[in-house]
Design a protein around this motif. Structure first.
Motif, PDB file in Angstrom:
ATOM      1  N   VAL A 140      36.967  32.417  48.576  1.00  0.00           N
ATOM      2  CA  VAL A 140      36.836  33.642  47.534  1.00  0.00           C
ATOM      3  C   VAL A 140      38.691  34.002  47.175  1.00  0.00           C
ATOM      4  O   VAL A 140      39.678  34.088  47.278  1.00  0.00           O
ATOM      5  CB  VAL A 140      37.062  34.809  48.628  1.00  0.00           C
ATOM      6  CG1 VAL A 140      36.840  36.219  47.953  1.00  0.00           C
ATOM      7  CG2 VAL A 140      35.522  34.511  49.630  1.00  0.00           C
ATOM      8  N   ASP A 141      38.257  33.916  45.653  1.00  0.00           N
ATOM      9  CA  ASP A 141      40.066  34.067  44.866  1.00  0.00           C
ATOM     10  C   ASP A 141      39.690  35.477  44.992  1.00  0.00           C
ATOM     11  O   ASP A 141      39.228  36.500  45.089  1.00  0.00           O
ATOM     12  CB  ASP A 141      39.078  33.186  43.502  1.00  0.00           C
ATOM     13  CG  ASP A 141      40.778  33.362  42.440  1.00  0.00           C
ATOM     14  OD1 ASP A 141      41.380  32.343  42.951  1.00  0.00           O
ATOM     15  OD2 ASP A 141      40.592  34.282  42.161  1.00  0.00           O
ATOM     16  N   ILE A 142      41.283  36.094  45.442  1.00  0.00           N
ATOM     17  CA  ILE A 142      41.255  37.064  45.249  1.00  0.00           C
ATOM     18  C   ILE A 142      41.112  38.024  43.776  1.00  0.00           C
ATOM     19  O   ILE A 142      40.833  39.444  43.611  1.00  0.00           O
ATOM     20  CB  ILE A 142      43.188  37.164  45.171  1.00  0.00           C
ATOM     21  CG1 ILE A 142      43.474  38.602  45.858  1.00  0.00           C
ATOM     22  CG2 ILE A 142      43.857  36.611  43.969  1.00  0.00           C
ATOM     23  CD1 ILE A 142      44.785  38.166  46.191  1.00  0.00           C
ATOM     24  N   SER A 143      40.491  37.148  42.496  1.00  0.00           N
ATOM     25  CA  SER A 143      39.754  38.082  41.695  1.00  0.00           C
ATOM     26  C   SER A 143      39.022  38.507  41.776  1.00  0.00           C
ATOM     27  O   SER A 143      38.319  39.136  40.541  1.00  0.00           O
ATOM     28  CB  SER A 143      40.514  37.414  40.160  1.00  0.00           C
ATOM     29  OG  SER A 143      40.143  36.069  40.214  1.00  0.00           O
ATOM     30  N   ALA A 144      38.353  37.855  42.062  1.00  0.00           N
ATOM     31  CA  ALA A 144      36.982  38.363  42.653  1.00  0.00           C
ATOM     32  C   ALA A 144      36.818  39.591  42.832  1.00  0.00           C
ATOM     33  O   ALA A 144      37.478  40.560  43.508  1.00  0.00           O
ATOM     34  CB  ALA A 144      36.296  37.434  43.773  1.00  0.00           C
ATOM     35  N   PRO A 145      35.190  40.032  42.849  1.00  0.00           N
ATOM     36  CA  PRO A 145      34.783  42.348  42.977  1.00  0.00           C
ATOM     37  C   PRO A 145      34.286  42.167  44.126  1.00  0.00           C
ATOM     38  O   PRO A 145      34.490  40.736  44.863  1.00  0.00           O
ATOM     39  CB  PRO A 145      33.815  42.096  42.678  1.00  0.00           C
ATOM     40  CG  PRO A 145      33.531  40.635  41.021  1.00  0.00           C
ATOM     41  CD  PRO A 145      34.697  39.827  42.035  1.00  0.00           C
ATOM     42  N   THR A 164      38.874  45.199  42.568  1.00  0.00           N
ATOM     43  CA  THR A 164      38.674  43.407  42.641  1.00  0.00           C
ATOM     44  C   THR A 164      39.666  43.134  44.348  1.00  0.00           C
ATOM     45  O   THR A 164      40.339  44.521  44.593  1.00  0.00           O
ATOM     46  CB  THR A 164      39.241  42.411  42.144  1.00  0.00           C
ATOM     47  OG1 THR A 164      40.663  42.663  42.020  1.00  0.00           O
ATOM     48  CG2 THR A 164      38.726  42.381  40.746  1.00  0.00           C
ATOM     49  N   HIS A 165      39.582  42.390  44.631  1.00  0.00           N
ATOM     50  CA  HIS A 165      40.005  42.234  46.013  1.00  0.00           C
ATOM     51  C   HIS A 165      41.906  42.296  45.717  1.00  0.00           C
ATOM     52  O   HIS A 165      42.585  43.405  46.869  1.00  0.00           O
ATOM     53  CB  HIS A 165      40.037  40.372  46.768  1.00  0.00           C
ATOM     54  CG  HIS A 165      38.947  40.419  47.080  1.00  0.00           C
ATOM     55  ND1 HIS A 165      38.542  40.477  48.128  1.00  0.00           N
ATOM     56  CD2 HIS A 165      37.741  39.810  46.608  1.00  0.00           C
ATOM     57  CE1 HIS A 165      37.027  40.409  48.459  1.00  0.00           C
ATOM     58  NE2 HIS A 165      36.364  39.817  47.536  1.00  0.00           N
ATOM     59  N   ALA A 166      42.742  41.736  44.868  1.00  0.00           N
ATOM     60  CA  ALA A 166      43.296  41.748  43.686  1.00  0.00           C
ATOM     61  C   ALA A 166      44.359  43.415  43.555  1.00  0.00           C
ATOM     62  O   ALA A 166      45.335  44.251  43.798  1.00  0.00           O
ATOM     63  CB  ALA A 166      44.082  41.057  42.434  1.00  0.00           C
ATOM     64  N   ASN A 167      43.436  43.880  43.913  1.00  0.00           N
ATOM     65  CA  ASN A 167      43.355  45.328  43.029  1.00  0.00           C
ATOM     66  C   ASN A 167      43.473  46.100  44.204  1.00  0.00           C
ATOM     67  O   ASN A 167      44.566  47.023  44.738  1.00  0.00           O
ATOM     68  CB  ASN A 167      41.875  46.698  42.582  1.00  0.00           C
ATOM     69  CG  ASN A 167      41.785  45.611  40.942  1.00  0.00           C
ATOM     70  OD1 ASN A 167      40.353  46.029  40.594  1.00  0.00           O
ATOM     71  ND2 ASN A 167      42.482  45.713  40.337  1.00  0.00           N
ATOM     72  N   LEU A 168      42.833  45.835  45.268  1.00  0.00           N
ATOM     73  CA  LEU A 168      43.009  46.523  46.324  1.00  0.00           C
ATOM     74  C   LEU A 168      44.723  46.070  47.234  1.00  0.00           C
ATOM     75  O   LEU A 168      45.062  46.736  47.866  1.00  0.00           O
ATOM     76  CB  LEU A 168      42.049  46.512  47.442  1.00  0.00           C
ATOM     77  CG  LEU A 168      40.943  46.732  47.012  1.00  0.00           C
ATOM     78  CD1 LEU A 168      39.456  45.936  47.666  1.00  0.00           C
ATOM     79  CD2 LEU A 168      40.571  48.602  47.183  1.00  0.00           C
ATOM     80  N   LEU A 169      44.656  44.731  47.251  1.00  0.00           N
ATOM     81  CA  LEU A 169      46.401  44.041  47.536  1.00  0.00           C
ATOM     82  C   LEU A 169      47.652  45.780  47.381  1.00  0.00           C
ATOM     83  O   LEU A 169      47.561  45.343  47.595  1.00  0.00           O
ATOM     84  CB  LEU A 169      46.011  42.574  47.907  1.00  0.00           C
ATOM     85  CG  LEU A 169      47.258  42.001  48.112  1.00  0.00           C
ATOM     86  CD1 LEU A 169      47.260  41.640  49.442  1.00  0.00           C
ATOM     87  CD2 LEU A 169      46.912  40.792  47.878  1.00  0.00           C
ATOM     88  N   TRP A 170      47.092  44.683  46.005  1.00  0.00           N
ATOM     89  CA  TRP A 170      48.426  45.240  44.925  1.00  0.00           C
ATOM     90  C   TRP A 170      48.156  46.437  45.606  1.00  0.00           C
ATOM     91  O   TRP A 170      49.109  46.848  45.460  1.00  0.00           O
ATOM     92  CB  TRP A 170      47.950  45.635  43.535  1.00  0.00           C
ATOM     93  CG  TRP A 170      48.269  43.454  43.346  1.00  0.00           C
ATOM     94  CD1 TRP A 170      47.321  42.606  43.004  1.00  0.00           C
ATOM     95  CD2 TRP A 170      50.262  42.955  43.539  1.00  0.00           C
ATOM     96  NE1 TRP A 170      48.867  41.714  42.717  1.00  0.00           N
ATOM     97  CE2 TRP A 170      49.404  41.709  43.091  1.00  0.00           C
ATOM     98  CE3 TRP A 170      51.173  43.659  43.349  1.00  0.00           C
ATOM     99  CZ2 TRP A 170      50.632  40.338  42.525  1.00  0.00           C
ATOM    100  CZ3 TRP A 170      52.329  42.653  43.700  1.00  0.00           C
ATOM    101  CH2 TRP A 170      52.295  41.175  43.521  1.00  0.00           C
ATOM    102  N   ASN A 171      47.067  47.628  45.677  1.00  0.00           N
ATOM    103  CA  ASN A 171      47.578  48.840  45.400  1.00  0.00           C
ATOM    104  C   ASN A 171      47.977  49.173  47.312  1.00  0.00           C
ATOM    105  O   ASN A 171      48.733  50.438  47.390  1.00  0.00           O
ATOM    106  CB  ASN A 171      46.384  49.522  46.198  1.00  0.00           C
ATOM    107  CG  ASN A 171      45.927  51.101  46.035  1.00  0.00           C
ATOM    108  OD1 ASN A 171      46.211  52.525  45.298  1.00  0.00           O
ATOM    109  ND2 ASN A 171      46.133  51.908  47.873  1.00  0.00           N
ATOM    110  N   THR A 172      47.713  48.201  48.066  1.00  0.00           N
ATOM    111  CA  THR A 172      48.130  48.168  49.894  1.00  0.00           C
ATOM    112  C   THR A 172      50.165  48.267  50.055  1.00  0.00           C
ATOM    113  O   THR A 172      50.656  48.541  50.045  1.00  0.00           O
ATOM    114  CB  THR A 172      47.498  46.844  50.412  1.00  0.00           C
ATOM    115  OG1 THR A 172      45.924  47.573  50.099  1.00  0.00           O
ATOM    116  CG2 THR A 172      48.028  47.077  51.725  1.00  0.00           C
ATOM    117  N   VAL A 173      49.389  47.141  48.598  1.00  0.00           N
ATOM    118  CA  VAL A 173      51.900  47.463  48.493  1.00  0.00           C
ATOM    119  C   VAL A 173      51.842  48.474  47.773  1.00  0.00           C
ATOM    120  O   VAL A 173      53.162  48.633  48.715  1.00  0.00           O
ATOM    121  CB  VAL A 173      51.661  45.407  47.698  1.00  0.00           C
ATOM    122  CG1 VAL A 173      53.345  45.301  47.557  1.00  0.00           C
ATOM    123  CG2 VAL A 173      51.470  44.496  49.032  1.00  0.00           C
TER     124      VAL A 173
END
Length: 478
Positions: A140-145, A164-173
Motif C-alpha cells: 500500500v503506497d502512502i499516496s493511496a486513498p 490519502t494515507h499521506a494526508n493522515l500521516l502528515w496531519n498526525t505529525v
C-alpha cells in the motif's frame, strides 16, 4: 512491511509495546498486541467477502473499538474506509453507500442496512474470531486513498472528500508537533469518530504514540467527567458546544480536572467567554482551524500562546501553509490537503485555485501571523452596504450571562437589504428577552451589526459533526 499506510500501524505499534493499553470501552481494555491480532483476523474476514485493494469498506454506528478495527483491517488490504454519520436517515446513508460503491458495510445493531454484504455488530465477535492470525502484507503506497469522508451537506448532496494515507500521516505529525504528545497520554474520544477531527486529532495521534484512548459511544457530560476522573484523562477534543455543556453542568465547580493537560477545540469559532471559563480553571485550552478536506488541521494555537492569543485559531501547522485571497477567503496548501472529491471532478476543480491552493470557503484575518476566523463566506451578509460577520455577533452575545449559545443569520429587509436574526438558547432558569439582549449589545457593537430580530429557542439544529445548520434557520418564517 510493504504496507506504508495506516493498515500497518497496529502491527508496528504492537511490536513496540504489545501489552500497553490501546483502547478502553465500557470498562473493557484492549492492548496493542490484542488489537493487532483482531485487525488481522478482521482483514481475513473482509478478504473472504471479496474486499481487495481499492475497494470501499463502510462503517455505520456510534463510537466503538470496532470502528478503528474495521478501518485498520480495511487499510491492511489496501481498501478505502468510509465512515458514515450514524445520525443520517436511511435514505441519506443509502446515497453515500451507493456513491462510494461500498463493497461491505459494518454496522451497529441499532441501524438496519440494506446492503448485500452487511455485517452487524451483534455477530461481529463470532465473525471476527473465525479469521486467520497470519498477517496480510499487501503493498500500500502512502499516496493511496485511505478515507472517503462525506461533508456535512448543508447545501445539496454531500461530497466525498478523499484523504490519502499521506494526508493522515502528515496531519498526525503536525498535531504531535503542536501538543507534544507523550506515550503516557490518556485521550478521551467522545466526539463522533465519523468526524475527521475526533479521528485525526485524537485517536490516530494517540495511537501512533502508543497512548491510551478511552472511547465513549456518545457525548454525555456526566460520563465525560466520570471518565476524566477514573482514567486520569490528559487529552480531550471537543467542539465548542461540548465544552459549553461542561461549563453549564452543576458538577463544573467541583469537578476534578487536574489530570487534563490539553483541551483541543475546533469545528466552529469559540466564544471568548467559554475560553476564559477554562483558562480561569488553569486549563490549557488550545484552538485550531481546519476542515474535513485538510485532514483536518490547517492552523493550531499552541499552549504557549493559548492565553495571550485566546480567540485566535493559531498559526499554520508546521507542514502547511495559509494565505488570504483578496476577498479575505482563507486558502491552504500542504501535504495534509485532500487531492479532491470522490467521483466529482467538477467539485474538485472548483475547490482549488489555478495555482493549487484549496479554497476553504471561510473568511479570516491575520494578525502577526495568527489567524482569526471571521465566518463562512456564505454566512456573511450585507446590511446597508456594510459586511456583517455573524460569528462576531455570536461571540459578543455569548458574553451575556443568560445566554448559553446563539446562532445569527442574515434575513431579507426592505430598507437595509438584509438584517441580523439571532436564535438564542438561554441557560436554564434565565429570562432574558429581545429588549435586554439588544441593550446588552448597543455599547459593544456597531448598530448595523446588532440583530433586528431575536428568537429565544430551546435548541439549535445541527449537522452530525455538531455545526449549526444555518440554512434551516434562514428558512424559518419571521
Amino acid at each position: 512491511m510493504r504496507n506504508s499506510g495506516l493498515g500497518s500501524w497496529p502491527h508496528r505499534r504492537a511490536r513496540m509495546a504489545p501489552k500497553r493499553e490501546a483502547f478502553t470501552y465500557n470498562g473493557i481494555s484492549t492492548t496493542y498486541g490484542e488489537l493487532a491480532v483482531r485487525t488481522t483476523r478482521l482483514a481475513w474476514r473482509l478478504r473472504e467477502l471479496g474486499v481487495r485493494d481499492g475497494d470501499r469498506v463502510a462503517y455505520l454506528g456510534p463510537n466503538h473499538p470496532s470502528f478503528a478495527e474495521t478501518m485498520f483491517a480495511a487499510h491492511q488490504l489496501g481498501a478505502i474506509f468510509v465512515p458514515l454519520n450514524f445520525r443520517l436517515t436511511p435514505a441519506e446513508v443509502g446515497y453515500q453507500l451507493a456513491d462510494s460503491g461500498a463493497h461491505v458495510v459494518v454496522h451497529a445493531t441499532s441501524h438496519v442496512v440494506d446492503h448485500p454484504r452487511a455485517v452487524s455488530l451483534d455477530t461481529y465477535e463470532d465473525w471476527l474470531a473465525g479469521g486467520s492470525e497470519e498477517m496480510i502484507d499487501v503493498p500500500v503506497d502512502i499516496s493511496a486513498p485511505a478515507l472517503i469522508l462525506y461533508t456535512s451537506g448543508t447545501t445539496g448532496r454531500p461530497k466525498g472528500a478523499v484523504l490519502t494515507h499521506a494526508n493522515l500521516l502528515w496531519n498526525t505529525v503536525n498535531l504531535m508537533i503542536g501538543i507534544d504528545l507523550a506515550v503516557d497520554d490518556v485521550a478521551l474520544v467522545a466526539a463522533p469518530l465519523f468526524h475527521v477531527a475526533a479521528l485525526s486529532q485524537i485517536l490516530l495521534p494517540t495511537f501512533i504514540k502508543g497512548g491510551h484512548c478511552v472511547i465513549t459511544p456518545r457525548w454525555d457530560v456526566d460520563v465525560c467527567l466520570d471518565l476524566v476522573e477514573r482514567h486520569g484523562v490528559t487529552l480531550m477534543f471537543g467542539v465548542s458546544t461540548m465544552f459549553a455543556d461542561v461549563v453549564a453542568s452543576p458538577r463544573w465547580p467541583a469537578a476534578d480536572l487536574s489530570s487534563l493537560r490539553v483541551l483541543l477545540c475546533g469545528g466552529a469559532p469559540v466564544p471568548d467567554a467559554l475560553i476564559r471559563a477554562y483558562q480561569d480553571r488553569g486549563l490549557v485550552f488550545c484552538q485550531g482551524y481546519g476542515l474535513t478536506e485538510t485532514a483536518p488541521g490547517a492552523t493550531f494555537l499552541e499552549a504557549a500562546d493559548s492565553v495571550a492569543r485566546a480567540g485566535s485559531a493559531g498559526t499554520p501547522v508546521f507542514f502547511g501553509d495559509l494565505r488570504l485571497a483578496e476577498t479575505g477567503e482563507i486558502e491552504v496548501q500542504g501535504p495534509n490537503v485532500t487531492p479532491g472529491y470522490w467521483n466529482n471532478p467538477d467539485g474538485t476543480a472548483a475547490a482549488f485555485t489555478s495555482d493549487g491552493w484549496f479554497r476553504t470557503g471561510d473568511v479570516g484575518r491575520l494578525d502577526d501571523g495568527h489567524l482569526y476566523v471571521l465566518d463562512r463566506v456564505k454566512d456573511m451578509f450585507i446590511s446597508g452596504g456594510e459586511n456583517v460577520y455573524p460569528a462576531e455577533v455570536e461571540n459578543v452575545l455569548t458574553g451575556h450571562p443568560d445566554v448559553a449559545e446563539v446562532a445569527v443569520v442574515g434575513v431579507p429587509d426592505e430598507r437595509w437589504g438584509e438584517v441580523g436574526r439571532a436564535f438564542v438558547r438561554l441557560h436554564d432558569g434565565a429570562s432574558a428577552d429581545a429588549a435586554g439582549l439588544r441593550e446588552f449589545l448597543l455599547p459593544r457593537l456597531a448598530k448595523y451589526k446588532i440583530p433586528v430580530h431575536f428568537d429565544v429557542v430551546t435548541s439549535l439544529p445541527r449537522t452530525g459533526s455538531g455545526k449549526v445548520l444555518k440554512p434551516e434557520l434562514r428558512r424559518l418564517p419571521l
